[in-house]
Design a protein around this motif. Structure first.
Motif, PDB file in Angstrom:
ATOM      1  N   ALA A  14       0.839  -1.208   0.000  1.00  0.00           N
ATOM      2  CA  ALA A  14       0.000   0.000   0.000  1.00  0.00           C
ATOM      3  C   ALA A  14       0.874   1.259   0.000  1.00  0.00           C
ATOM      4  CB  ALA A  14      -0.953  -0.010   1.203  1.00  0.00           C
ATOM      5  N   GLN A  17       1.043   6.166  -2.093  1.00  0.00           N
ATOM      6  CA  GLN A  17       0.953   7.501  -1.482  1.00  0.00           C
ATOM      7  C   GLN A  17       0.992   7.347   0.041  1.00  0.00           C
ATOM      8  OE1 GLN A  17      -2.912   8.963  -2.855  1.00  0.00           O
ATOM      9  NE2 GLN A  17      -3.892   8.164  -1.023  1.00  0.00           N
ATOM     10  N   LEU A  19       1.625   7.102   3.988  1.00  0.00           N
ATOM     11  CA  LEU A  19       2.622   6.559   4.912  1.00  0.00           C
ATOM     12  C   LEU A  19       3.428   5.419   4.288  1.00  0.00           C
ATOM     13  CD1 LEU A  19       0.392   6.510   8.146  1.00  0.00           C
ATOM     14  CD2 LEU A  19       1.799   8.373   7.224  1.00  0.00           C
ATOM     15  N   ASN A  37       3.575  -1.859  -3.664  1.00  0.00           N
ATOM     16  CA  ASN A  37       2.258  -2.325  -4.110  1.00  0.00           C
ATOM     17  C   ASN A  37       1.194  -1.275  -3.809  1.00  0.00           C
ATOM     18  OD1 ASN A  37      -0.045  -3.450  -2.064  1.00  0.00           O
ATOM     19  ND2 ASN A  37      -0.189  -4.437  -4.058  1.00  0.00           N
ATOM     20  N   ALA A  38       0.186  -1.248  -4.654  1.00  0.00           N
ATOM     21  CA  ALA A  38      -1.071  -0.521  -4.419  1.00  0.00           C
ATOM     22  C   ALA A  38      -2.014  -0.991  -5.518  1.00  0.00           C
ATOM     23  CB  ALA A  38      -0.882   0.996  -4.482  1.00  0.00           C
ATOM     24  N   ARG A  39      -3.292  -0.638  -5.420  1.00  0.00           N
ATOM     25  CA  ARG A  39      -4.242  -1.107  -6.446  1.00  0.00           C
ATOM     26  C   ARG A  39      -4.106  -0.290  -7.730  1.00  0.00           C
ATOM     27  NH1 ARG A  39      -9.160  -0.437  -2.480  1.00  0.00           N
ATOM     28  NH2 ARG A  39      -7.856   1.407  -2.227  1.00  0.00           N
ATOM     29  N   GLY A  40      -3.985   1.013  -7.616  1.00  0.00           N
ATOM     30  CA  GLY A  40      -3.964   1.870  -8.803  1.00  0.00           C
ATOM     31  C   GLY A  40      -2.585   1.832  -9.467  1.00  0.00           C
ATOM     32  N   ILE A  66      -3.856  -5.911  -2.084  1.00  0.00           N
ATOM     33  CA  ILE A  66      -3.064  -6.726  -1.152  1.00  0.00           C
ATOM     34  C   ILE A  66      -3.971  -7.531  -0.222  1.00  0.00           C
ATOM     35  CG2 ILE A  66      -2.785  -5.032   0.738  1.00  0.00           C
ATOM     36  CD1 ILE A  66       0.002  -7.282  -0.679  1.00  0.00           C
ATOM     37  N   ASN A  88       0.830  -2.867   5.280  1.00  0.00           N
ATOM     38  CA  ASN A  88      -0.004  -1.668   5.235  1.00  0.00           C
ATOM     39  C   ASN A  88      -1.153  -1.949   4.277  1.00  0.00           C
ATOM     40  OD1 ASN A  88      -0.727   1.060   5.672  1.00  0.00           O
ATOM     41  ND2 ASN A  88       0.502   1.759   3.928  1.00  0.00           N
ATOM     42  N   ILE A 138       2.003  -1.348  10.038  1.00  0.00           N
ATOM     43  CA  ILE A 138       1.440  -0.004  10.195  1.00  0.00           C
ATOM     44  C   ILE A 138       0.007  -0.171  10.684  1.00  0.00           C
ATOM     45  CG2 ILE A 138       0.788   2.127   9.016  1.00  0.00           C
ATOM     46  CD1 ILE A 138       3.077   1.704   7.065  1.00  0.00           C
ATOM     47  N   THR A 140      -2.429   1.887  13.975  1.00  0.00           N
ATOM     48  CA  THR A 140      -2.982   3.200  14.327  1.00  0.00           C
ATOM     49  C   THR A 140      -2.732   3.468  15.798  1.00  0.00           C
ATOM     50  OG1 THR A 140      -5.037   4.425  14.727  1.00  0.00           O
ATOM     51  CG2 THR A 140      -5.245   2.056  14.548  1.00  0.00           C
ATOM     52  N   ARG A 159      -7.230  -4.127  14.068  1.00  0.00           N
ATOM     53  CA  ARG A 159      -5.777  -3.914  14.168  1.00  0.00           C
ATOM     54  C   ARG A 159      -5.257  -4.342  15.537  1.00  0.00           C
ATOM     55  NH1 ARG A 159      -4.441   0.268   9.866  1.00  0.00           N
ATOM     56  NH2 ARG A 159      -6.434   1.057   9.171  1.00  0.00           N
ATOM     57  N   PRO A 185       0.535   5.316  13.790  1.00  0.00           N
ATOM     58  CA  PRO A 185       0.412   6.743  13.473  1.00  0.00           C
ATOM     59  C   PRO A 185      -0.731   7.402  14.241  1.00  0.00           C
ATOM     60  CG  PRO A 185      -0.464   5.410  11.663  1.00  0.00           C
ATOM     61  CD  PRO A 185       0.100   4.457  12.672  1.00  0.00           C
ATOM     62  N   GLY A 186      -0.435   8.611  14.741  1.00  0.00           N
ATOM     63  CA  GLY A 186      -1.515   9.516  15.138  1.00  0.00           C
ATOM     64  C   GLY A 186      -2.023  10.167  13.861  1.00  0.00           C
ATOM     65  N   THR A 190      -2.376  13.079   5.269  1.00  0.00           N
ATOM     66  CA  THR A 190      -2.513  12.184   4.106  1.00  0.00           C
ATOM     67  C   THR A 190      -3.975  12.160   3.669  1.00  0.00           C
ATOM     68  OG1 THR A 190      -3.101  10.212   5.338  1.00  0.00           O
ATOM     69  CG2 THR A 190      -0.739  10.617   5.074  1.00  0.00           C
ATOM     70  N   ALA A 191      -4.225  11.462   2.551  1.00  0.00           N
ATOM     71  CA  ALA A 191      -5.597  11.350   2.047  1.00  0.00           C
ATOM     72  C   ALA A 191      -6.504  10.656   3.055  1.00  0.00           C
ATOM     73  CB  ALA A 191      -5.586  10.585   0.726  1.00  0.00           C
TER      74      ALA A 191
HETATM   75  P1  NAP Z   1      -3.542   7.018   2.172  1.00  0.00           P
HETATM   76  O1  NAP Z   1      -2.769   8.262   2.014  1.00  0.00           O
HETATM   77  O2  NAP Z   1      -4.989   6.990   1.846  1.00  0.00           O
HETATM   78  O3  NAP Z   1      -2.768   5.908   1.290  1.00  0.00           O
HETATM   79  C1  NAP Z   1      -3.223   4.602   1.246  1.00  0.00           C
HETATM   80  C2  NAP Z   1      -2.336   3.797   0.306  1.00  0.00           C
HETATM   81  O4  NAP Z   1      -2.709   2.445   0.396  1.00  0.00           O
HETATM   82  C3  NAP Z   1      -2.496   4.187  -1.160  1.00  0.00           C
HETATM   83  O5  NAP Z   1      -1.261   4.013  -1.803  1.00  0.00           O
HETATM   84  C4  NAP Z   1      -3.510   3.171  -1.661  1.00  0.00           C
HETATM   85  O6  NAP Z   1      -3.424   3.024  -3.071  1.00  0.00           O
HETATM   86  C5  NAP Z   1      -3.050   1.946  -0.896  1.00  0.00           C
HETATM   87  N1  NAP Z   1      -4.074   0.933  -0.681  1.00  0.00           N
HETATM   88  C6  NAP Z   1      -5.271   1.111  -0.073  1.00  0.00           C
HETATM   89  N2  NAP Z   1      -5.934  -0.049  -0.046  1.00  0.00           N
HETATM   90  C7  NAP Z   1      -5.146  -0.976  -0.651  1.00  0.00           C
HETATM   91  C8  NAP Z   1      -5.283  -2.338  -0.933  1.00  0.00           C
HETATM   92  N3  NAP Z   1      -6.397  -3.007  -0.602  1.00  0.00           N
HETATM   93  N4  NAP Z   1      -4.283  -2.988  -1.563  1.00  0.00           N
HETATM   94  C9  NAP Z   1      -3.156  -2.334  -1.904  1.00  0.00           C
HETATM   95  N5  NAP Z   1      -2.964  -1.025  -1.658  1.00  0.00           N
HETATM   96  C10 NAP Z   1      -3.957  -0.355  -1.032  1.00  0.00           C
HETATM   97  O7  NAP Z   1      -3.470   6.444   3.655  1.00  0.00           O
HETATM   98  P2  NAP Z   1      -2.350   6.654   4.792  1.00  0.00           P
HETATM   99  O8  NAP Z   1      -2.698   7.859   5.585  1.00  0.00           O
HETATM  100  O9  NAP Z   1      -1.002   6.508   4.236  1.00  0.00           O
HETATM  101  O10 NAP Z   1      -2.700   5.431   5.749  1.00  0.00           O
HETATM  102  C11 NAP Z   1      -2.004   4.199   5.726  1.00  0.00           C
HETATM  103  C12 NAP Z   1      -2.583   3.332   6.846  1.00  0.00           C
HETATM  104  O11 NAP Z   1      -2.372   3.984   8.095  1.00  0.00           O
HETATM  105  C13 NAP Z   1      -4.094   3.126   6.706  1.00  0.00           C
HETATM  106  O12 NAP Z   1      -4.413   1.818   7.094  1.00  0.00           O
HETATM  107  C14 NAP Z   1      -4.668   4.122   7.684  1.00  0.00           C
HETATM  108  O13 NAP Z   1      -5.922   3.718   8.185  1.00  0.00           O
HETATM  109  C15 NAP Z   1      -3.597   4.103   8.780  1.00  0.00           C
HETATM  110  N6  NAP Z   1      -3.631   5.329   9.600  1.00  0.00           N
HETATM  111  C16 NAP Z   1      -3.408   6.542   9.021  1.00  0.00           C
HETATM  112  C17 NAP Z   1      -3.471   7.688   9.825  1.00  0.00           C
HETATM  113  C18 NAP Z   1      -3.259   9.081   9.262  1.00  0.00           C
HETATM  114  O14 NAP Z   1      -3.469  10.071   9.974  1.00  0.00           O
HETATM  115  N7  NAP Z   1      -2.844   9.236   8.022  1.00  0.00           N
HETATM  116  C19 NAP Z   1      -3.740   7.569  11.191  1.00  0.00           C
HETATM  117  C20 NAP Z   1      -3.939   6.308  11.728  1.00  0.00           C
HETATM  118  C21 NAP Z   1      -3.881   5.191  10.925  1.00  0.00           C
HETATM  119  P3  NAP Z   1      -4.674   2.448  -3.926  1.00  0.00           P
HETATM  120  O15 NAP Z   1      -5.894   3.153  -3.429  1.00  0.00           O
HETATM  121  O16 NAP Z   1      -4.324   2.742  -5.348  1.00  0.00           O
HETATM  122  O17 NAP Z   1      -4.700   0.970  -3.647  1.00  0.00           O
END
Ligand code: NAP
Length: 261
Positions: A14, A17, A19, A37-40, A66, A88, A138, A140, A159, A185-186, A190-191
């Motif tokens: 994942a 983009q 983390l 890896n990622a879907r897109g 994934i 992730n 990764i 939360t 988790r 992560p707090g 990010t998106a």
């Molecule tokens: P993000 O910016 O939305 O990025 C998510 C990444 O994961 C993208 O590259 C996405 O690409 C990929 N992805 C999503 N689902 C997937 C799948 N099924 N298979 C493969 N790739 C996948 O999110 P982020 O903020 O980096 O968060 C990463 C993780 O940390 C998440 O689980 C999120 O819940 C957790 N988290 C984040 C925060 C925060 O504040 N940012 C806080 C606590 C926990 P595609 O959509 O193209 O697959």
């Protein structure tokens, strides 16, 4: 500090983009060859190109979900013997658990608990046999501090299951120089954070920008985290130097968690 990782191989899931991408970039800067890896596919290729350009390491993008066995098999075929695995995936949507169907609960368990466990199962024996392995899950900060995120019970629940499993396994592999740690992560810019803020603002009937400003101000650091900061911590957990750091759950939240331990 040289993290002693040059020439190692990592799978970062994942990672187009946010983390995951920042973790891949930080490992690339340490000379680690990457399967990301990622879907897109388009965004993934763009991330791979940027990491190659900035670091010079080999980056193999493997597009796929994934959380499916086909997605995991493709990633493992591209890198069957990683020294590093960063688990992730996207998180389950926020909301009241009363509205979450049985099927959606199972999907969350599959995505955020079983997927990392299945990937660990596929690589752990190779790591112990080779005498080096670093696994970072990764998750939360909600796993440690659930009251902070009332709308994320599904995410935190599944988790926490992964965290419990990892805590058991970590103690069984450490003597082979294999570590398993959680990186929690707090709020990071990010998106995913934008999605959560949008939901929370709508729920509370407040303006999204005002809510973001209030949450930034409430954090002891006065801001949200930056993805690079997360990636650099992930790379350190994977370092040669971190071989005695095992079975832990490291909260990266600017000090928002208010306890001492
Ligand atoms: P993000 O910016 O939305 O990025 C998510 C990444 O994961 C993208 O590259 C996405 O690409 C990929 N992805 C999503 N689902 C997937 C799948 N099924 N298979 C493969 N790739 C996948 O999110 P982020 O903020 O980096 O968060 C990463 C993780 O940390 C998440 O689980 C999120 O819940 C957790 N988290 C984040 C925060 C925060 O504040 N940012 C806080 C606590 C926990 P595609 O959509 O193209 O697959």
């Amino acid at each position: 500090m040289d993290l002693g990782l040059r020439g190692r191989k990592a799978i970062v899931c994942a990672a187009s983009q946010g983390l995951g991408r920042a973790s891949a970039m930080a490992l690339g800067k340490e000379g680690v060859d990457l399967v990301i890896n990622a879907r897109g596919a388009a965004a993934l290729e763009e991330a791979a190109e940027e990491i190659r350009r900035e670091t010079g390491v080999r980056v193999t993008p493997v597009a796929g979900d994934i959380t499916t066995s086909a997605g995991r098999d493709a990633v493992l075929a591209a890198c069957p013997d990683p020294g590093i695995l960063v688990n992730n995936a996207g998180g389950p949507p926020p909301g009241d658990f009363r509205n979450v169907s049985h099927e959606d609960w199972l999907a969350a368990v599959e995505a955020n608990m079983l997927t990392p466990i299945l990937l660990i199962r596929a690589v752990i024996d190779g790591m112990t046999a080779r005498g080096f392995g670093r696994i970072v899950n990764i998750t939360t900060s909600g796993v440690k501090s659930p009251a902070t995120y009332p709308q994320l019970g599904v995410s935190i629940g599944v988790r926490a299951g992964l965290t419990g499993f990892a805590g058991v396994l970590a103690r069984q592999v450490a003597r082979h120089n294999v570590t398993i740690n959680g990186l929690l992560p707090g709020r990071f810019e990010t998106a995913r954070l934008a999605q959560n803020l949008k939901f929370a603002a709508a729920e509370a009937g407040v303006d999204e920008a005002e809510l973001a400003a209030r949450l930034r101000a409430e954090n002891p650091a006065g801001r949200f985290g930056r993805a690079e900061e997360f990636g650099q911590m992930c790379a350190f957990l994977c370092s040669a130097q971190a071989g005695y750091l095992n079975g832990q759950n490291i909260v990266l939240d600017g000090g928002a968690f208010s306890g001492l331990f």
